[in-house]
Design an enzyme around this catalytic site. Structure first.
Site, PDB file in Angstrom:
ATOM      1  N   HIS A  15       0.862  -1.187   0.000  1.00  0.00           N
ATOM      2  CA  HIS A  15       0.000   0.000   0.000  1.00  0.00           C
ATOM      3  C   HIS A  15       0.899   1.238   0.000  1.00  0.00           C
ATOM      4  O   HIS A  15       1.380   1.670   1.046  1.00  0.00           O
ATOM      5  CB  HIS A  15      -0.925  -0.006   1.222  1.00  0.00           C
ATOM      6  CG  HIS A  15      -1.983   1.052   1.174  1.00  0.00           C
ATOM      7  ND1 HIS A  15      -3.312   0.767   1.368  1.00  0.00           N
ATOM      8  CD2 HIS A  15      -1.907   2.384   0.965  1.00  0.00           C
ATOM      9  CE1 HIS A  15      -4.015   1.885   1.278  1.00  0.00           C
ATOM     10  NE2 HIS A  15      -3.176   2.894   1.041  1.00  0.00           N
ATOM     11  N   HIS A  17       1.646   5.243  -1.590  1.00  0.00           N
ATOM     12  CA  HIS A  17       1.281   6.460  -2.334  1.00  0.00           C
ATOM     13  C   HIS A  17       2.563   7.180  -2.716  1.00  0.00           C
ATOM     14  O   HIS A  17       3.352   7.532  -1.824  1.00  0.00           O
ATOM     15  CB  HIS A  17       0.452   7.416  -1.469  1.00  0.00           C
ATOM     16  CG  HIS A  17      -0.850   6.836  -0.997  1.00  0.00           C
ATOM     17  ND1 HIS A  17      -2.016   6.971  -1.689  1.00  0.00           N
ATOM     18  CD2 HIS A  17      -1.157   6.123   0.116  1.00  0.00           C
ATOM     19  CE1 HIS A  17      -3.009   6.369  -1.030  1.00  0.00           C
ATOM     20  NE2 HIS A  17      -2.504   5.846   0.074  1.00  0.00           N
ATOM     21  N   LYS A  98      -9.127  -0.465  -6.321  1.00  0.00           N
ATOM     22  CA  LYS A  98      -9.199   0.108  -4.977  1.00  0.00           C
ATOM     23  C   LYS A  98     -10.495   0.887  -4.802  1.00  0.00           C
ATOM     24  O   LYS A  98     -10.853   1.704  -5.655  1.00  0.00           O
ATOM     25  CB  LYS A  98      -7.999   1.056  -4.787  1.00  0.00           C
ATOM     26  CG  LYS A  98      -8.005   1.873  -3.505  1.00  0.00           C
ATOM     27  CD  LYS A  98      -7.497   1.084  -2.322  1.00  0.00           C
ATOM     28  CE  LYS A  98      -7.719   1.802  -0.998  1.00  0.00           C
ATOM     29  NZ  LYS A  98      -6.687   2.767  -0.664  1.00  0.00           N
ATOM     30  N   HIS A 135     -10.631   0.631   1.206  1.00  0.00           N
ATOM     31  CA  HIS A 135     -10.428   1.598   2.281  1.00  0.00           C
ATOM     32  C   HIS A 135     -11.639   1.431   3.185  1.00  0.00           C
ATOM     33  O   HIS A 135     -12.744   1.828   2.836  1.00  0.00           O
ATOM     34  CB  HIS A 135     -10.334   3.026   1.736  1.00  0.00           C
ATOM     35  CG  HIS A 135     -10.064   4.024   2.821  1.00  0.00           C
ATOM     36  ND1 HIS A 135      -8.907   4.762   2.898  1.00  0.00           N
ATOM     37  CD2 HIS A 135     -10.802   4.392   3.902  1.00  0.00           C
ATOM     38  CE1 HIS A 135      -8.940   5.533   3.975  1.00  0.00           C
ATOM     39  NE2 HIS A 135     -10.090   5.328   4.604  1.00  0.00           N
ATOM     40  N   HIS A 173      -4.973  -1.020   5.609  1.00  0.00           N
ATOM     41  CA  HIS A 173      -4.550  -0.267   6.802  1.00  0.00           C
ATOM     42  C   HIS A 173      -5.506  -0.419   7.989  1.00  0.00           C
ATOM     43  O   HIS A 173      -6.121   0.546   8.444  1.00  0.00           O
ATOM     44  CB  HIS A 173      -4.302   1.210   6.490  1.00  0.00           C
ATOM     45  CG  HIS A 173      -5.292   1.858   5.543  1.00  0.00           C
ATOM     46  ND1 HIS A 173      -6.645   1.788   5.714  1.00  0.00           N
ATOM     47  CD2 HIS A 173      -5.109   2.593   4.419  1.00  0.00           C
ATOM     48  CE1 HIS A 173      -7.243   2.447   4.748  1.00  0.00           C
ATOM     49  NE2 HIS A 173      -6.330   2.946   3.947  1.00  0.00           N
ATOM     50  N   ASP A 243       1.012   2.261   3.617  1.00  0.00           N
ATOM     51  CA  ASP A 243       0.166   3.442   3.445  1.00  0.00           C
ATOM     52  C   ASP A 243       0.991   4.723   3.613  1.00  0.00           C
ATOM     53  O   ASP A 243       0.496   5.731   4.114  1.00  0.00           O
ATOM     54  CB  ASP A 243      -1.038   3.439   4.407  1.00  0.00           C
ATOM     55  CG  ASP A 243      -2.071   4.503   4.037  1.00  0.00           C
ATOM     56  OD1 ASP A 243      -2.041   4.986   2.895  1.00  0.00           O
ATOM     57  OD2 ASP A 243      -2.885   4.862   4.907  1.00  0.00           O
TER      58      ASP A 243
HETATM   59  C1  NCD Z   1      -3.860   8.728   1.900  1.00  0.00           C
HETATM   60  C2  NCD Z   1      -3.301   9.763   0.942  1.00  0.00           C
HETATM   61  O1  NCD Z   1      -2.742  10.775   1.399  1.00  0.00           O
HETATM   62  O2  NCD Z   1      -3.401   9.572  -0.272  1.00  0.00           O
HETATM   63  N1  NCD Z   1      -4.015   9.331   3.182  1.00  0.00           N
HETATM   64  C3  NCD Z   1      -4.097   8.705   4.367  1.00  0.00           C
HETATM   65  O3  NCD Z   1      -4.383   9.374   5.361  1.00  0.00           O
HETATM   66  N2  NCD Z   1      -3.858   7.417   4.507  1.00  0.00           N
HETATM   67  C4  NCD Z   1      -5.119   8.146   1.370  1.00  0.00           C
HETATM   68  C5  NCD Z   1      -5.554   6.908   2.111  1.00  0.00           C
HETATM   69  O4  NCD Z   1      -4.975   5.834   1.961  1.00  0.00           O
HETATM   70  O5  NCD Z   1      -6.519   7.006   2.868  1.00  0.00           O
HETATM   71 ZN    ZN Z   2      -3.543   4.827   1.465  1.00  0.00          ZN
END
Ligand code: NCD
Ligand code: ZN
Length: 346
Positions: A15, A17, A98, A135, A173, A243
């Site tokens: 996971h 970003h 997702k 999510h 998460h 995450d």
């Molecule tokens: C994530 C993001 O910033 O893209 N933020 C987070 O708080 N985890 C998005 C997500 O996975 O919820």
């Molecule tokens: Zn995330």
């Protein structure tokens, strides 16, 4: 346990970003630095990655920054993601889809309000053996808030599993004892990712510190205990998904309206090692960060081009990760960990 651990394969992070553009160029190199060679990349870009072409182009951009990492991709569930799209996606090597419930987190404006209209898409995914990433939070309402939003979502998880029993589902998460219990109650097609930061944080450390603010928010000490216990249990349903969610420092410094997301990528494996060591469970680390996720996802990877060793050595987390104008504050900035990742190119 000796004071170093050589990994047969680098870690896998299910996971991740990394965004796009300058932020992507800043963050992608930290995947390997953190000890990871397989990264499952989230699609919540602006605009979101809703087509096979957009996912393929995104993967090419990621590979152009670091070709030593395998990037797995997932589509952002929206009305454009039809059963037809699923068939094309499968052929294109996209691993999953997702679901972002509308409005619950960063870049979720295009998210889902009702699941029923997507049942044909889920059926096509089950048939194609793709993974549904959830999510797991309900949007806030009169009786739903950040502390119970995950627990309130669990009946939806169970319902989807009941309707599509062969569909591989990942509850992303997890932050609560209730979520861990629900995942255990489901069959072997349902798994969960656990982040590094949720192995440390409880709600007290989130209050007043926007760098610890992410969705879902960290919960109570009893929840953190359940997460640590699940991660170190040796159950293959629970595996690592950081995450890690980078935001420019200015977006974290806003009092009201600070962006949700904790950045852990640059030291991902070291944070997890620290938590496992504190729990006396380092012997369970490789399964959690490397083996179980790979077994669940069945993603084809090239032979790793680098080797990862964890060394027991003081490791001060820098105050920022910086690249030109981009400044991101990592989790536990300025604090000391006791494990360090050494990366050696093969
Ligand atoms: C994530 C993001 O910033 O893209 N933020 C987070 O708080 N985890 C998005 C997500 O996975 O919820
Ligand atoms: Zn995330």
């Amino acid at each position: 346990m000796s004071d170093f651990i050589v990994f047969p394969k680098p870690a896998a992070d299910f996971h991740v970003h990394v965004r796009d553009g300058d932020m992507m160029r800043t963050v992608v190199p930290t995947i390997k630095q953190g000890g990871v060679s397989l990264a499952y990349i989230m699609p919540n870009l602006i605009p979101p990655v809703t087509t096979v072409l957009a996912a393929q182009e995104y993967r090419a951009r990621l590979e152009s920054v670091d070709s030593s990492v395998t990037f797995a991709t997932t589509l952002y569930l929206s009305p454009e993601v039809t059963p037809d799209t699923i068939q094309q996606a499968k052929k294109a090597g996209i691993s999953g889809v997702k679901v972002y419930p509308a409005g619950v987190t960063t870049n979720s404006d295009h998210g889902v309000s009702s699941y029923a209209s997507f049942y044909p898409t889920f059926a096509a995914m089950e048939e194609a053996d793709m993974v549904l990433n959830l999510h797991g939070e309900c949007p806030s309402s009169d009786h739903i808030n950040v502390l119970n939003a995950e627990e309130e979502f669990l009946p939806t998880l169970k319902d989807l599993h009941f309707r599509f029993p062969k569909l591989r589902i990942v509850l992303e998460h997890c932050t609560s004892a209730a979520a861990i219990a629900a995942v255990r109650e489901c069959g072997p097609t349902v798994a969960a990712t656990i982040t590094a930061h949720h192995l440390f944080l409880t709600i007290d450390e989130v209050t007043g510190n926007s760098y610890n603010f992410c969705k879902p928010v960290a919960k109570f000490p009893s929840d953190r205990k359940a997460l640590l216990e699940a991660a170190t249990s040796g159950e293959s349903k629970f595996f690592f998904g950081s995450d890690s969610a980078p935001h420019p420092i200015a977006n974290k410094q806003k009092g009201q309206g600070a962006a949700a997301g904790v950045f852990t990528q640059s030291h991902s494996l070291a944070y997890v090692a620290e938590a496992f060591d504190l729990a006396g469970k380092l012997d369970k680390l490789q399964d959690f960060v490397s083996n179980f996720g790979r077994e669940f996802y069945k993603i084809t990877e090239d032979q790793p081009t680098f080797q990862v060793t964890l060394v027991k050595e003081d490791n001060i987390i820098p105050n920022t990760v910086t690249n030109g104008d981009i400044v991101v504050v990592p989790f536990k900035a300025g604090e000391k960990l006791h494990w360090k990742v050494i990366v050696k190119d093969l």
